[in-house]
Design a protein around this motif. Structure first.
Motif, short mmCIF file in Angstrom:
data_model
loop_
_atom_site.label_atom_id
_atom_site.label_comp_id
_atom_site.label_asym_id
_atom_site.label_seq_id
_atom_site.Cartn_x
_atom_site.Cartn_y
_atom_site.Cartn_z
N ILE A 1 1.10 -0.83 0.21
CA ILE A 1 -0.03 -0.16 0.21
C ILE A 1 0.91 1.33 0.16
O ILE A 1 0.46 1.85 -1.16
CB ILE A 1 -0.91 0.22 1.31
CG1 ILE A 1 -1.50 -1.10 0.78
CG2 ILE A 1 -1.61 1.36 1.15
CD1 ILE A 1 -3.23 -1.05 2.18
N ALA A 2 1.98 1.20 0.73
CA ALA A 2 2.93 2.04 1.28
C ALA A 2 3.38 2.66 -0.56
O ALA A 2 4.02 3.93 -1.37
CB ALA A 2 3.79 2.01 2.25
N ASP A 3 3.52 1.59 -1.21
CA ASP A 3 5.09 1.88 -2.59
C ASP A 3 4.12 1.89 -3.51
O ASP A 3 3.83 2.93 -4.07
CB ASP A 3 4.44 -0.24 -2.65
CG ASP A 3 6.37 -0.59 -1.86
OD1 ASP A 3 6.61 -1.52 -1.92
OD2 ASP A 3 6.45 0.57 -1.64
N ARG A 4 2.31 1.55 -3.30
CA ARG A 4 1.24 2.27 -4.15
C ARG A 4 1.29 3.78 -4.15
O ARG A 4 1.12 4.79 -5.34
CB ARG A 4 0.02 1.48 -4.32
CG ARG A 4 -1.60 1.64 -5.07
CD ARG A 4 -0.94 1.98 -6.09
NE ARG A 4 -2.17 2.96 -7.41
CZ ARG A 4 -1.91 2.47 -8.16
NH1 ARG A 4 -1.25 2.11 -8.80
NH2 ARG A 4 -2.69 3.59 -9.19
N THR A 5 1.14 4.28 -2.42
CA THR A 5 0.46 5.30 -2.23
C THR A 5 2.02 6.20 -3.28
O THR A 5 1.85 7.17 -3.65
CB THR A 5 0.22 5.56 -0.99
OG1 THR A 5 -0.24 4.38 -0.57
CG2 THR A 5 0.34 7.14 -0.15
N ILE A 6 2.88 5.91 -2.91
CA ILE A 6 4.08 6.95 -3.51
C ILE A 6 4.36 6.92 -5.03
O ILE A 6 4.59 7.49 -5.87
CB ILE A 6 5.53 5.79 -2.64
CG1 ILE A 6 5.66 6.18 -0.93
CG2 ILE A 6 6.98 6.83 -3.68
CD1 ILE A 6 6.64 6.49 -0.30
N GLN A 7 4.32 5.83 -5.60
CA GLN A 7 3.68 5.55 -7.11
C GLN A 7 3.06 6.49 -7.49
O GLN A 7 3.54 7.15 -8.77
CB GLN A 7 3.37 3.75 -7.18
CG GLN A 7 4.18 4.00 -9.10
CD GLN A 7 3.81 2.35 -8.82
OE1 GLN A 7 1.99 1.93 -9.47
NE2 GLN A 7 4.30 1.55 -9.72
N GLU A 8 1.81 6.40 -6.92
CA GLU A 8 0.51 7.62 -7.60
C GLU A 8 1.27 8.94 -7.40
O GLU A 8 0.99 9.70 -7.81
CB GLU A 8 -0.81 7.08 -6.60
CG GLU A 8 -0.99 5.72 -6.80
CD GLU A 8 -2.91 6.15 -6.07
OE1 GLU A 8 -2.59 7.20 -4.96
OE2 GLU A 8 -3.33 4.45 -6.06
N ALA A 9 1.82 9.36 -6.45
CA ALA A 9 2.19 10.61 -6.30
C ALA A 9 3.44 10.61 -6.64
O ALA A 9 3.38 12.23 -7.36
CB ALA A 9 2.05 10.87 -4.41
N ASP A 10 4.42 10.01 -6.84
CA ASP A 10 5.64 10.98 -6.96
C ASP A 10 5.94 10.60 -8.79
O ASP A 10 5.55 9.91 -9.46
CB ASP A 10 6.73 9.61 -6.83
CG ASP A 10 8.43 9.77 -6.65
OD1 ASP A 10 8.61 11.20 -7.19
OD2 ASP A 10 8.83 8.91 -7.32
N THR A 11 5.93 12.56 -8.89
CA THR A 11 6.24 12.38 -10.03
C THR A 11 7.72 12.43 -10.29
O THR A 11 7.89 12.81 -11.85
CB THR A 11 5.20 14.02 -10.76
OG1 THR A 11 6.16 14.72 -9.60
CG2 THR A 11 3.93 13.57 -10.45
N ASN A 12 8.68 12.91 -10.03
CA ASN A 12 10.42 13.44 -10.31
C ASN A 12 10.81 11.68 -10.15
O ASN A 12 12.20 11.74 -10.02
CB ASN A 12 10.99 14.77 -9.59
CG ASN A 12 10.59 14.62 -7.88
OD1 ASN A 12 9.65 13.06 -7.51
ND2 ASN A 12 11.54 15.14 -7.22
#
Lengths: 719, 195
Positions: B155-166
Motif C-alpha cells: 500500500i505504501a509503495d502504491r501511494t508513493i507511486q501514485e504521487a511521485d512525479t520526479n
C-alpha cells in the motif's frame, strides 16, 4: 392482579407448539375457556404420593406434580420461546438489517397469539400493571442507564431535557386537543370521550420508544449528537409520560379542573423528577461506598449493583416519584466509582448480566405485544384511530420543528434539516405506551377503544417507520462517489486529516462545558473519591483506561510473544488468505488496487466513536480498537526506550513486555536519540520525549507491570 | 515566571493574537481558559505531559504526532501564542478571506498551510519529503492488527507511486498538494471554533 390465574394454560400451548414443530400426535386435552376472572388453582389429580395409603401396596415409581412447578416452568418456557425467536432471526443475518428486531419479535408474537387464539387460550397476564412496572421495566431502564455514555450525555443534557419534557408536553396536549375536537364530530360516534380522557390517551401515545431506531442509527452512523439526543429523550420522556399519565388519570376522575390543580400538577412534576434523581444519586453513592469494602467477597460484588439499583427503583415507586429517573441516575452515579472498586471479573459480569436482563425484558415485551394483540377484544373505530395516527405524526413533526428552532441557538452544533427529519421520523411508539394503556382504570368508558388505538399506533410506527427509516436515512445522507475512483493517496490522507481534526477538537475541549466539569472533577478528586474508592490514588484517566483494557489482554500478550503484537490469537484475521506477494511489485493491477481499497477501508481505524461504540443496544461495548492503539503505544514506548541498538526481529522474548531494560532502574533518565518505531532504519525519528516524559512513563509502566505481575506495590501519586 | 498574575491575558496580547491568527476576541478568551485548564503546572506554558493527560488524545491513533505538531523544533514547552498559532491552522476559511490579495502574507489557515500541517504529520525529520518509511510508520499507526507488513508495504509503495512525479521514491510537498487537489481540504481540515 396476580399472575397465577392464567399460567396453567401455557403448558398446553407449549404442547401445541411442539406438535406443530415435530408433527407428532399427542394428547391435547382441551380445557374450557377461562373467563376474565381469577380461577382457582387446579387441584392435582395425581398428587405426590410420598406416603402411600396402607391399602396400596406399590410404591409409585413415577409421579408428576405439575402445579407445583407451574409458574416458574411457564415463565421459563415463555422466556425460552422468545429467545429462540431471537436466535432464529440472527441465523439469517440479512433480515435484521432491513427489518428491526422489534418488528420481527412482534410478528412472532402475532403468530403465537394466533395459535393461542385458535385454541381458545388466554395469554399470561404479563402486562398487568405490577408485573410490567415492577419486573419487566427495571432491567431495560437499568441497561440504558448503565451503558449511557456520560460525557456526550451531559454535554447535551439541555437539549435532551428540552425535547423530553417540553416535547412530550407539546405532543400530549396537542394530540389531546385535536382528538377532542374530532370527537365533537358526530359522524365518528365518539362523543362520550371528554377532554380529560382524550388528554390521558394522548399522553399514553406520546411516549416515544425508539429502540428500533437506535439500532438503525448505529448502523448508518448518524451524527453523534442526534444519536445521544434520541437516546436521552427516550429515557427521560418515559419518566415524563408516567408523571403526566398519573396526573391526568387523577384529573380525569375529577368532575371539575381548577387552576390550582394545574399549578399543583407542575409542582408535582418537579417533585417527581428531582426526587427521582435525588434518590438515584443517594443509592448510587451508597452502592459505591459499599463496594469499597468488598475486596474479600469478590463473588457477590455484582449483586450489590443490581440490588441497589432495584432498591432505588422500588423506593421511588413507594413514594410515587419517578422510578425511571431514580434507577437511571443510580446507575450513572454508581458506575464510575464501582468500576474502580470491583475486580475485573465482577466488572465483566455486571456488564454481561445487565445487558442480558435488559435484552430479555425487551424481547419479552415485544413478544407479548404481538401475542396480546390477537387475543384481546378490540373495539375498532376508523375515524378515531386514523385521526390518532395522523395527529401523532403531525404533532411530532411540528414539535420537533418548533423545538429545534428554539433550541438551536443554544447548541454548539445546531441540528440541520436532516437531523430534524431523523428526530421526527424516529418517534416510534413502544412498550411503555402499551403497558400504560392496559393500566387504565376500568371506569373509563372507552377503554377498549383506547387499547385498540394504542396497539394500532404501535404496530404502525414500529412496522412502517421502523422498516422505512433505514432506506430513508441512507437516502438523505447522500453517499460519496464510488470510492474506488479515489486514489489510495486520497483515502489515506483523508483519514489522516479526519483523525487530526478529531484530535484537535478533543484538545480544544470543544464539546464539553469544561468549566463545570473541571469544578466537578476537582470536587470529585478531593472529596468523593476519597470516600468512595478503595485505594485513594488520584489517577489520571489515561491510567485508568490502561488498567481496564490491559488487564483484559494481559494473558493473551503473555502467550503471543512471537512477532509483534499483531499476532494476538483472539483477533481473527480476515486477510490471512489474501496476502499480497512478499516482493513489492512495480506494477499494480486494478484488482490489487481494489484489494487495497478494501483492506484500507476495513482496517483503518475509525474516528473516535464515543457514542456509537458504547451504546449498541444489543451488544456490549467494543473497545478492541482502543485496546490496539493503547497497547501499540505502550509497546512503542517500551521499545524506544531500550538502550543501545535495537532491531525489531531480534528482541529476546523475556524483554518484550514485562521487564525493565537490563541494568535500568525506574528513575533513570532516558537518553535521547532512540530508534524509530518500526526499527527498519536506525534514524532516530521519534524520541521518547516525543512520546511521554520519563515521569509519566514510569507511572504508567508501574501501573501496568503491577497488573501484569499482580503485586501490590503502591503507585506514585501524580502531581 | 511562576506567579499567577502572569497567566492572565492582556488586551494587547489578545489584539496581537487576533491579528496573527484571525480568531475573534471571544474565541481567544475561550481557548485561553482551555489552555489554563490544561496547564497543571500553572506556569503559562504547556508541556507534552499536559497534552498527554487528555484521554481522547491517548486513544487517537495519531495522538502523539498531533501533540508533537504543537512544539516547535527541539522545544519542550509551548506558550499560549504558539498554541494559538497551531490552532489557527484549523480555522475555517471565510469567504471574504478567499479573495484576499496575495500580496498580504498568507494567513495561517490557508489551504496550503493546512496541507503543510498534514504533510508535517508524516514528515518528522523535516526534510520536506515523505519517505517510504515515514509513510509506513503513519500507515501502521492508522490501521488495525489484521494487516500484515507485506500488505502495508504494498500500500505504501502504491501511494508513493501514485504521487511521485520526479522519481525520487518519496513524496515532496508539491507532489502532496497535487495529489490532493480534488479534495476539499478547506472543509476537512477546519473546526468550527466556539464563540
Amino acid at each position: 392482579m396476580s399472575i397465577r390465574c392464567r399460567f396453567h394454560m401455557e403448558y398446553l400451548v407449549f404442547i401445541v407448539l411442539l406438535i406443530l414443530l415435530h408433527g407428532s400426535r399427542g394428547e391435547v386435552p382441551t380445557r374450557p375457556i377461562s373467563a376474565v376472572t381469577i380461577l382457582p388453582p387446579v387441584k392435582p389429580d395425581d398428587g405426590p404420593q410420598a406416603f402411600p395409603n396402607a391399602d396400596k401396596a406399590n410404591l409409585p415409581v413415577f409421579t408428576m406434580d405439575y402445579p407445583r412447578i407451574q409458574i416458574p416452568f411457564e415463565i421459563t418456557l415463555w422466556v425460552l420461546l422468545a429467545s429462540f425467536a431471537k436466535i432464529g432471526f440472527h441465523v439469517y443475518h440479512k433480515i435484521t438489517i432491513w427489518v428491526p428486531e422489534s418488528c420481527l419479535l412482534i410478528s412472532i408474537g402475532l403468530i403465537v397469539g394466533g395459535i393461542m387464539f385458535s385454541v381458545h387460550e388466554e395469554p399470561p397476564a404479563v402486562l398487568s400493571s405490577n408485573v410490567f412496572f415492577l419486573y419487566m421495566l427495571p432491567p431495560i431502564v437499568l441497561d440504558s442507564g448503565y451503558f449511557m455514555p456520560t460525557r456526550p450525555f451531559f454535554e447535551n443534557i439541555g437539549t435532551v431535557l428540552w425535547f423530553a419534557v417540553v416535547g412530550t408536553l407539546w405532543n400530549s396536549i396537542g394530540i389531546g386537543m385535536s382528538l377532542f375536537a374530532i370527537c365533537q364530530i358526530e359522524a365518528f360516534g365518539v362523543q362520550d370521550i371528554n377532554l380529560q380522557e382524550n388528554l390521558l390517551f394522548a399522553t399514553i401515545i406520546s411516549a416515544v420508544d425508539p429502540v428500533a431506531v437506535l439500532s438503525v442509527f448505529e448502523d448508518v452512523s448518524v451524527n453523534e449528537q442526534l444519536y445521544i439526543v434520541v437516546f436521552g429523550e427516550c429515557l427521560f420522556n418515559d419518566a415524563v409520560t408516567v408523571v403526566l399519565y398519573n396526573m391526568f388519570n387523577f384529573v380525569a376522575e375529577m368532575p371539575v379542573v381548577e387552576p390550582v390543580d394545574v399549578f399543583l400538577g407542575v409542582a408535582r412534576f418537579f417533585v417527581v423528577g428531582l426526587g427521582g434523581m435525588g434518590f438515584g444519586v443517594l443509592f448510587g453513592f451508597v452502592a459505591a461506598f459499599t463496594t469499597r469494602f468488598t475486596s474479600r467477597v469478590r463473588e457477590i460484588e455484582p449483586l450489590f449493583i443490581f440490588m441497589y439499583s432495584y432498591l432505588a427503583y422500588l423506593v421511588a415507586e413507594l413514594f410515587a416519584i419517578s422510578s425511571i429517573m431514580a434507577i437511571v441516575t443510580c446507575a450513572l452515579t454508581m458506575k464510575y466509582y464501582v468500576e474502580e472498586n470491583v475486580s475485573q471479573r465482577s466488572c465483566t459480569t455486571i456488564r454481561h448480566v445487565v445487558k442480558m436482563l435488559g435484552s430479555i425484558s425487551e424481547t419479552l415485551i415485544f413478544f407479548f405485544l404481538g401475542v396480546v394483540t390477537i387475543t384481546t377484544e378490540h373495539e375498532w373505530n376508523w375515524g378515531y384511530i386514523l385521526f390518532t395516527l395522523l395527529f401523532a405524526f403531525i404533532w411530532r413533526g411540528l414539535g420537533v420543528l418548533v423545538l429545534t428552532q428554539i433550541i438551536n441557538p443554544f447548541r454548539t452544533i445546531p441540528f440541520n434539516m436532516k437531523d430534524q427529519f431523523g428526530l421526527a421520523y424516529g418517534g416510534l411508539r413502544g412498550a411503555i405506551s402499551f403497558a400504560l394503556v392496559f393500566t387504565l382504570p376500568d371506569n373509563i368508558g372507552r377503554k377498549q377503544l383506547f387499547v385498540t388505538a394504542t396497539i394500532a399506533i404501535i404496530l404502525f410506527t414500529v412496522f412502517l417507520q421502523g422498516i422505512s427509516i433505514r432506506p430513508l436515512i441512507e437516502y438523505i445522507n447522500v453517499r460519496r462517489t464510488n470510492r474506488n475512483l479515489d486514489t489510495i493517496n486520497v483515502e489515506v490522507h483523508c483519514r489522516l486529516m479526519e483523525h487530526t481534526i478529531a484530535g484537535i477538537e478533543d484538545l480544544c475541549g470543544q464539546w464539553s462545558h469544561f468549566y463545570w466539569k473541571d469544578k466537578f472533577m476537582k470536587f470529585n478528586n478531593r472529596i468523593l473519591r476519597r470516600i468512595l474508592i478503595r485505594d485513594n490514588r488520584a489517577e489520571s484517566s489515561i491510567v485508568a483506561l490502561y488498567k481496564k483494557l490491559e488487564l483484559q489482554n494481559a494473558m493473551e500478550i503473555l502467550d503471543t510473544v512471537t512477532g509483534d503484537i499483531s499476532a494476538a490469537p483472539s483477533i481473527v484475521s480476515l486477510y490471512r488468505g489474501n496476502k499480497v506477494a512478499a516482493k513489492p511489485k512495480k506494477k499494480f493491477k486494478a484488482a490489487d488496487l481494489k484489494n487495497m481499497h478494501d483492506i484500507l477501508s476495513k482496517n483503518m481505524y475509525k474516528i473516535r466513536q464515543r457514542t456509537v461504540a458504547f451504546t449498541g443496544k444489543h451488544a456490549l461495548p467494543n473497545d478492541s480498537q482502543t485496546k490496539e492503539i493503547l497497547i501499540r503505544r505502550h509497546a512503542s514506548i517500551r521499545r524506544s526506550l531500550r538502550p543501545g541498538s535495537f532491531q525489531t526481529t531480534v528482541v529476546p522474548k523475556s524483554h518484550k513486555y514485562f521487564s525493565l531494560p537490563a541494568g535500568k532502574s525506574l528513575d533513570s533518565k532516558f537518553p535521547p536519540g532512540r530508534l524509530s518505531y518500526t526499527g527498519e532504519t536506525l534514524k532516530p525519528l521519534l524520541t521518547p520525549q516525543h512520546l511521554m516524559s520519563p515521569f509519566d512513563f514510569t507511572l504508567i509502566w508501574q501501573k501496568t507491570s503491577f497488573l501484569l505481575h499482580l503485586d501490590t506495590t503502591s503507585p506514585f501519586k501524580t502531581k | 515566571m511562576g506567579s499567577r498574575a502572569s497567566t492572565l491575558l492582556r488586551e494587547e496580547e489578545i489584539e496581537e493574537i487576533k491579528k496573527e491568527t484571525g480568531f475573534s476576541h471571544s474565541q481567544i478568551t475561550r481557548l485561553y481558559s482551555r489552555f489554563t485548564s490544561l496547564d497543571k503546572g500553572e506556569n503559562g506554558t504547556l508541556s507534552r505531559e499536559d497534552f498527554q493527560r487528555i484521554p481522547e488524545l491517548a486513544i487517537n491513533p495519531l495522538g502523539d504526532r498531533i501533540i508533537n505538531a504543537f512544539f516547535p523544533e527541539g522545544e519542550d514547552q509551548v506558550n499560549f501564542r504558539g498554541f494559538m498559532r497551531t490552532l489557527a491552522h484549523f480555522r475555517p476559511i471565510e469567504d471574504n478571506e478567499k479573495n484576499k490579495n496575495a500580496a498580504a502574507s498568507e494567513p495561517l489557515n490557508s489551504r496550503t498551510n493546512k496541507l503543510l500541517f498534514a504533510f508535517r504529520l508524516y514528515d518528522l525529520d523535516r526534510d520536506d519529503k515523505i519517505s517510504r518509511d515515514e509513510l509506513l510508520q503513519v500507515l501502521r499507526m492508522m490501521v488495525g492488527v489484521n494487516i500484515s507488513d507485506e500488505q502495508l508495504g504494498s500500500i505504501a509503495d502504491r501511494t508513493i507511486q501514485e504521487a511521485d512525479t520526479n522519481g525520487d521514491n518519496s513524496i515532496s510537498f508539491n507532489e502532496f498538494i497535487k495529489v490532493l487537489e480534488k479534495v476539499d481540504v478547506e472543509q476537512k481540515m477546519s473546526i468550527r471554533f466556539l464563540h
